[in-house]
Design a protein around this motif. Structure first.
Motif, PDB file in Angstrom:
ATOM      1  N   PRO A  30      37.400  31.271  20.884  1.00 52.38           N
ATOM      2  CA  PRO A  30      39.057  31.821  20.614  1.00 52.38           C
ATOM      3  C   PRO A  30      39.673  31.806  22.020  1.00 52.38           C
ATOM      4  CG  PRO A  30      38.122  33.180  18.865  1.00 52.38           C
ATOM      5  CD  PRO A  30      36.506  32.406  19.455  1.00 52.38           C
ATOM      6  N   LEU A  31      38.309  33.214  22.959  1.00 50.61           N
ATOM      7  CA  LEU A  31      39.515  33.334  23.904  1.00 50.61           C
ATOM      8  C   LEU A  31      38.661  33.441  25.682  1.00 50.61           C
ATOM      9  CD1 LEU A  31      38.463  37.411  23.289  1.00 50.61           C
ATOM     10  CD2 LEU A  31      40.406  36.685  22.713  1.00 50.61           C
ATOM     11  N   PHE A  32      37.876  32.092  25.320  1.00 46.03           N
ATOM     12  CA  PHE A  32      37.476  31.492  26.027  1.00 46.03           C
ATOM     13  C   PHE A  32      38.580  30.540  26.868  1.00 46.03           C
ATOM     14  CE2 PHE A  32      35.207  27.150  28.380  1.00 46.03           C
ATOM     15  CZ  PHE A  32      34.174  28.339  28.379  1.00 46.03           C
ATOM     16  N   GLU A  33      39.935  29.558  26.420  1.00 44.11           N
ATOM     17  CA  GLU A  33      40.945  29.023  27.345  1.00 44.11           C
ATOM     18  C   GLU A  33      41.115  29.839  28.299  1.00 44.11           C
ATOM     19  OE1 GLU A  33      40.784  26.440  27.330  1.00 44.11           O
ATOM     20  OE2 GLU A  33      39.097  26.127  26.097  1.00 44.11           O
ATOM     21  N   LYS A  34      41.742  31.305  27.596  1.00 41.07           N
ATOM     22  CA  LYS A  34      41.937  32.029  28.799  1.00 41.07           C
ATOM     23  C   LYS A  34      41.522  32.866  29.942  1.00 41.07           C
ATOM     24  CE  LYS A  34      45.920  33.013  25.547  1.00 41.07           C
ATOM     25  NZ  LYS A  34      46.934  32.387  25.994  1.00 41.07           N
ATOM     26  N   THR A  35      40.294  33.324  29.189  1.00 44.50           N
ATOM     27  CA  THR A  35      40.107  33.559  30.949  1.00 44.50           C
ATOM     28  C   THR A  35      38.979  32.670  31.177  1.00 44.50           C
ATOM     29  OG1 THR A  35      38.073  35.099  28.364  1.00 44.50           O
ATOM     30  CG2 THR A  35      37.095  35.079  30.532  1.00 44.50           C
ATOM     31  N   VAL A  36      38.971  31.337  31.272  1.00 48.54           N
ATOM     32  CA  VAL A  36      38.635  30.137  31.913  1.00 48.54           C
ATOM     33  C   VAL A  36      40.056  30.089  33.348  1.00 48.54           C
ATOM     34  CG1 VAL A  36      38.506  28.032  32.039  1.00 48.54           C
ATOM     35  CG2 VAL A  36      37.153  29.130  30.765  1.00 48.54           C
ATOM     36  N   SER A  37      41.630  30.671  32.717  1.00 52.10           N
ATOM     37  CA  SER A  37      42.365  30.361  33.376  1.00 52.10           C
ATOM     38  C   SER A  37      42.550  31.083  34.451  1.00 52.10           C
ATOM     39  CB  SER A  37      43.864  30.055  32.138  1.00 52.10           C
ATOM     40  OG  SER A  37      44.184  29.153  30.954  1.00 52.10           O
ATOM     41  N   ASN A  38      42.196  32.477  33.934  1.00 50.60           N
ATOM     42  CA  ASN A  38      41.740  33.674  34.961  1.00 50.60           C
ATOM     43  C   ASN A  38      40.343  33.519  36.091  1.00 50.60           C
ATOM     44  OD1 ASN A  38      42.075  35.849  31.731  1.00 50.60           O
ATOM     45  ND2 ASN A  38      44.524  34.868  33.184  1.00 50.60           N
ATOM     46  N   MET A  39      39.697  32.800  35.356  1.00 56.43           N
ATOM     47  CA  MET A  39      38.851  32.297  36.693  1.00 56.43           C
ATOM     48  C   MET A  39      39.525  31.610  37.353  1.00 56.43           C
ATOM     49  SD  MET A  39      35.156  30.884  34.959  1.00 56.43           S
ATOM     50  CE  MET A  39      34.988  29.064  35.284  1.00 56.43           C
ATOM     51  N   GLN A  40      40.369  30.530  36.535  1.00 59.77           N
ATOM     52  CA  GLN A  40      40.395  29.225  37.829  1.00 59.77           C
ATOM     53  C   GLN A  40      41.892  30.041  39.025  1.00 59.77           C
ATOM     54  OE1 GLN A  40      41.915  26.593  34.773  1.00 59.77           O
ATOM     55  NE2 GLN A  40      39.383  25.464  35.181  1.00 59.77           N
ATOM     56  N   GLU A  41      42.027  30.859  38.115  1.00 57.95           N
ATOM     57  CA  GLU A  41      43.337  31.519  39.497  1.00 57.95           C
ATOM     58  C   GLU A  41      42.873  32.232  40.793  1.00 57.95           C
ATOM     59  OE1 GLU A  41      45.509  32.464  35.593  1.00 57.95           O
ATOM     60  OE2 GLU A  41      44.662  34.071  36.893  1.00 57.95           O
ATOM     61  N   VAL A  42      41.534  32.885  40.332  1.00 62.49           N
ATOM     62  CA  VAL A  42      40.272  33.604  41.156  1.00 62.49           C
ATOM     63  C   VAL A  42      39.613  32.013  41.811  1.00 62.49           C
ATOM     64  CG1 VAL A  42      37.708  34.851  41.790  1.00 62.49           C
ATOM     65  CG2 VAL A  42      39.430  34.911  39.975  1.00 62.49           C
ATOM     66  N   GLN A  43      39.119  30.811  41.576  1.00 59.98           N
ATOM     67  CA  GLN A  43      38.607  29.885  41.986  1.00 59.98           C
ATOM     68  C   GLN A  43      39.725  29.056  43.444  1.00 59.98           C
ATOM     69  OE1 GLN A  43      36.967  28.234  38.676  1.00 59.98           O
ATOM     70  NE2 GLN A  43      34.854  27.622  39.723  1.00 59.98           N
ATOM     71  N   ALA A  44      40.929  28.990  42.817  1.00 61.11           N
ATOM     72  CA  ALA A  44      41.975  28.321  43.377  1.00 61.11           C
ATOM     73  C   ALA A  44      42.469  29.550  45.203  1.00 61.11           C
ATOM     74  CB  ALA A  44      43.500  28.458  42.731  1.00 61.11           C
ATOM     75  N   ARG A  45      42.022  30.759  45.452  1.00 65.64           N
ATOM     76  CA  ARG A  45      41.571  31.536  46.211  1.00 65.64           C
ATOM     77  C   ARG A  45      40.222  31.561  47.017  1.00 65.64           C
ATOM     78  NH1 ARG A  45      45.457  32.143  42.497  1.00 65.64           N
ATOM     79  NH2 ARG A  45      47.397  32.715  43.260  1.00 65.64           N
ATOM     80  N   GLY A  46      39.645  30.712  46.685  1.00 65.78           N
ATOM     81  CA  GLY A  46      37.969  30.704  47.684  1.00 65.78           C
ATOM     82  C   GLY A  46      37.195  31.863  46.993  1.00 65.78           C
ATOM     83  N   GLY A  47      37.794  32.346  45.585  1.00 60.48           N
ATOM     84  CA  GLY A  47      36.665  33.074  44.608  1.00 60.48           C
ATOM     85  C   GLY A  47      35.298  32.306  44.856  1.00 60.48           C
ATOM     86  N   LYS A  48      34.185  32.853  44.854  1.00 59.55           N
ATOM     87  CA  LYS A  48      33.193  32.454  43.975  1.00 59.55           C
ATOM     88  C   LYS A  48      32.644  33.536  42.933  1.00 59.55           C
ATOM     89  CE  LYS A  48      31.219  30.371  48.202  1.00 59.55           C
ATOM     90  NZ  LYS A  48      32.786  30.043  48.937  1.00 59.55           N
ATOM     91  N   ILE A  49      32.460  32.326  42.087  1.00 58.91           N
ATOM     92  CA  ILE A  49      32.425  32.561  40.719  1.00 58.91           C
ATOM     93  C   ILE A  49      30.914  32.304  39.850  1.00 58.91           C
ATOM     94  CG2 ILE A  49      32.897  32.192  38.201  1.00 58.91           C
ATOM     95  CD1 ILE A  49      35.393  32.691  39.641  1.00 58.91           C
ATOM     96  N   VAL A  50      30.625  33.166  39.000  1.00 53.73           N
ATOM     97  CA  VAL A  50      29.179  33.134  38.667  1.00 53.73           C
ATOM     98  C   VAL A  50      29.824  32.612  37.109  1.00 53.73           C
ATOM     99  CG1 VAL A  50      26.969  34.429  38.190  1.00 53.73           C
ATOM    100  CG2 VAL A  50      27.776  34.269  40.235  1.00 53.73           C
ATOM    101  N   LEU A  51      29.555  32.201  36.166  1.00 53.82           N
ATOM    102  CA  LEU A  51      29.319  32.174  34.889  1.00 53.82           C
ATOM    103  C   LEU A  51      28.842  32.386  34.250  1.00 53.82           C
ATOM    104  CD1 LEU A  51      32.106  31.441  33.015  1.00 53.82           C
ATOM    105  CD2 LEU A  51      31.584  29.186  32.793  1.00 53.82           C
ATOM    106  N   ILE A  52      28.746  33.290  33.181  1.00 53.63           N
ATOM    107  CA  ILE A  52      27.648  33.916  31.981  1.00 53.63           C
ATOM    108  C   ILE A  52      28.388  33.049  30.619  1.00 53.63           C
ATOM    109  CG2 ILE A  52      25.885  35.002  31.444  1.00 53.63           C
ATOM    110  CD1 ILE A  52      26.745  37.122  33.887  1.00 53.63           C
TER     111      ILE A  52
END
Ligand code: F6R
Length: 607
Positions: free
Chosen positions: A522-544
């Motif tokens: 249930p919380l996944f979508e919201k976290t992914v949105s936050n993750m995309q905010e990071v990606q949009a700013r050039g952030g490098k993600i490690v997704l677990i």
């Protein structure tokens, strides 16, 4: 925090003292020292840094004698130099100390005014001089100790050797642990049963204010009023083998890999498989009346408390306050009579947590303790003892204790919900079934060790790393950041995913890896949105995440770590594994001392 050991024996003690220190090095490793009595002299050998340095010193300049004391230090007062290393000694007396003498300044002034020469900057040396002064004035060792102990404020475990009494040692404790070990014609003092494991299993735990005179024939123990008392002798389960590394490179690695076994072991004492119910230890406390829970802990144990808050509130609908122990008493918490106060601690000796426990006790709380050392002070002072069965944890960074704490807390939360009529029999059975899936899921998580080791090369060059999680994954983000910083010395922060946009997002650039902990759910979508905010700013993600989560959001990540698909209840246990392994392998790439990281000690027995 500092380990002490003493032996009164009938054969040479130096090697055995050093072996005992090896078993306690996790308690502190700033310096080490021994003092034996040989041919009417105190023979002292000390070295700064790791124990290996003391071993060199002693091999070049051996210390004979059948009686001695030894110490491994975590510095509090004074730099980790040889001069500040224990034992501290005068001509007559040598002493080792674990704890802090809070009133050492006036005592030191008194001694200096008295014309005595102190050589170190430590608080401990004053105790050696106070005892020595009594001896020089003609007191017996017993009378000297009796006079000095009431003058000390703070916390201490002491072992004292007397040059002119090569047949006895005196130990004393207040606030710091000390045990007496009984051997064949030999008697021992030690900070814990583990230190004495190869020497004896027969252990008496000294109580607050106790002091003991040990000789080859045994021990005479006195309480704080100097009345002789009996302290029961129990057979310790500590085995010499349980503190070996086996085939692993580090204790931390071994302990991470032990998690499926120790979680299963822990769960087996809280789950009844015959009817899939929760089975708490027997106690005379009516949990159905509990209307508020206060949980207090430090470090990793505090993050276990944060996860448990979700469970208690969700299952039992009981409000929970979670506090860092070092802050708890100072905010004057409101504690209603009859509330449940839970203390979580691997060691059961952490000074801040223990002080908070005692504060709650005098304020009418029911005291519950989730501890890994069943003989620890917290275990002994609790009304409701909930042991974790992780076995000795030696690596300074806590791993398997955390997993076991979560297992116990999940079972307790469900049990409370049952008692309060908030959980049906069917729901209880479901909880039990999910908890029983944890060991296999932990094994599946560990299968990704090689992938995570490969990925560590991406993290090791970073100066800063951020961890993000939402809900119960937020404490895991904090835990991931703590693990990384303490063993790899990379600056890391954990944030609630949704909090990023309120400030920390300013830190994001291509040099800051962001580890996102997000099981599908249930919380996944919201976290992914936050993750995309990071990606949009050039952030490098490690997704677990699990396969489903990675399928949905893995594209564009710098790296991904796949976890098995698990029920949300056990996700915090399972997702702890990749954050532990990532920190572990990153530290290995950086070549830091994984089991004994700088400035730290395993058991923090000072406030
Ligand atoms: C971190 C770590 C520490 C301990 C903390 C509390 O890896 O090990 O943060 O969790 O010092 O110790 P215990 O649980 O013994 O009270």
């Amino acid at each position: 925090m500092c380990g002490i050991i003493g032996i009164v024996g009938d054969e040479p003690v130096a090697d055995r003292l050093i072996d005992g220190l090896k078993r306690m090095e996790y308690r502190g490793y700033d310096s080490a020292g021994i003092c034996t009595i040989s041919n009417g002299r105190l023979v002292r050998r000390r070295a700064e840094g790791k124990l290996a340095n003391l071993v060199d010193v002693v091999s070049q300049d051996p210390a004979g004698g059948n009686i001695g004391i030894a110490h491994t230090r975590w510095a509090t007062h004074g730099a980790p130099t040889t001069t500040n290393a224990h034992p501290h000694a005068t001509e007559h007396v040598a002493l080792v100390h674990n704890g802090i003498i809070e009133n050492f300044k006036p005592l030191r002034k008194e001694l200096l005014d008295d014309g005595r020469r102190l050589e170190s900057e430590t608080d401990s040396e004053v105790v050696a001089h106070l005892v020595s002064r009594e001896i020089e004035n003609g007191a017996s060792p017993q009378d000297a100790v009796k006079t000095v102990l009431p003058r000390l404020r703070g916390a201490f475990a002491l072992a004292i050797a007397f040059r002119d009494h090569p047949d006895l040692l005196i130990g004393a404790r207040l606030g710091s642990p000390l045990v007496v070990g009984y051997g064949e014609g030999e008697t021992f003092l030690g900070s814990d049963a583990l230190a004495l494991a190869p020497l004896t299993q027969e252990i008496a735990y000294l109580e607050e204010g106790d002091w003991a005179v040990i000789t080859c024939d045994g021990a005479t123990i006195y309480d704080s009023e100097h009345v002789e008392v009996d302290r029961s002798i129990s057979t310790s389960g500590a085995s010499a083998a349980s503190v070996e590394k086996g085939n692993y490179r580090h204790y931390m690695q071994k302990e991470i890999f032990e998690q499926p076994t120790v979680v299963a072991q822990t769960l087996s004492s809280y789950l009844r498989l015959s009817d899939n119910s929760i089975a708490m230890p027997q106690f005379d406390i009516d949990l159905s009346a509990v209307g508020r829970i206060t949980i207090v802990a430090c470090g990793t144990s505090f993050y276990a408390a944060m996860v448990a808050k979700y469970w208690f509130e969700q299952f039992a609908r009981v409000p929970v306050d979670v506090d860092v122990a070092s802050e708890f008493r100072y905010r004057e918490p409101v504690l209603e009579e009859g509330g449940l106060a839970l203390f979580i601690s691997q060691s059961g000796e952490t000074a801040d947590t223990l002080a908070a426990l005692r504060h709650c006790k005098v304020n009418g709380q029911i005291i519950g303790a989730v501890v890994n050392v069943p003989t620890s002070s917290m275990a002994r002072e609790a009304d409701l003892l909930l042991p974790t069965h992780a076995g000795p944890e030696i690596g300074v960074a806590s791993t398997k204790a955390f997993a076991c704490q979560l297992a116990v807390l999940a079972a307790l939360a469900a049990h409370l919900a049952v008692k309060k009529g908030r959980m049906s029999r069917e729901e209880e059975q479901e909880v039990v079934a999910h908890l029983l899936e944890a060991p296999a899921a932990l094994n599946a998580a560990l299968d990704h060790d090689d992938d995570i080791a490969a990925m560590a090369h991406l993290i090791a060059p970073a100066r800063d790393v951020l961890y993000l999680g939402r809900g119960p994954d937020f404490p895991l983000a904090l835990e991931g950041a703590l693990k990384l910083k303490e063993i790899s010395y990379i600056h890391a922060e954990g944030y609630a995913s949704g909090e990023m946009k309120h400030g920390p997002i300013a830190l994001i650039d291509e040099h800051v890896p962001v580890i996102v902990i997000a099981p599908s759910g249930p919380l996944f979508e919201k976290t992914v949105s936050n993750m995309q905010e990071v990606q949009a700013r050039g952030g490098k993600i490690v997704l677990i995440s699990d396969a489903e989560g990675l399928e949905e959001a893995g594209d564009g990540c710098m790296a991904t770590i796949e976890m098995p698909k698990v029920h949300p209840l056990i996700a915090p246990l399972v997702y702890a594994v990749p954050v532990q392994l990532l920190a572990y392998h990153t530290a290995c790439v950086k070549g830091t001392d994984v089991d004994q990281p700088r400035n730290l000690a395993k058991s923090v027995t000072v406030e």
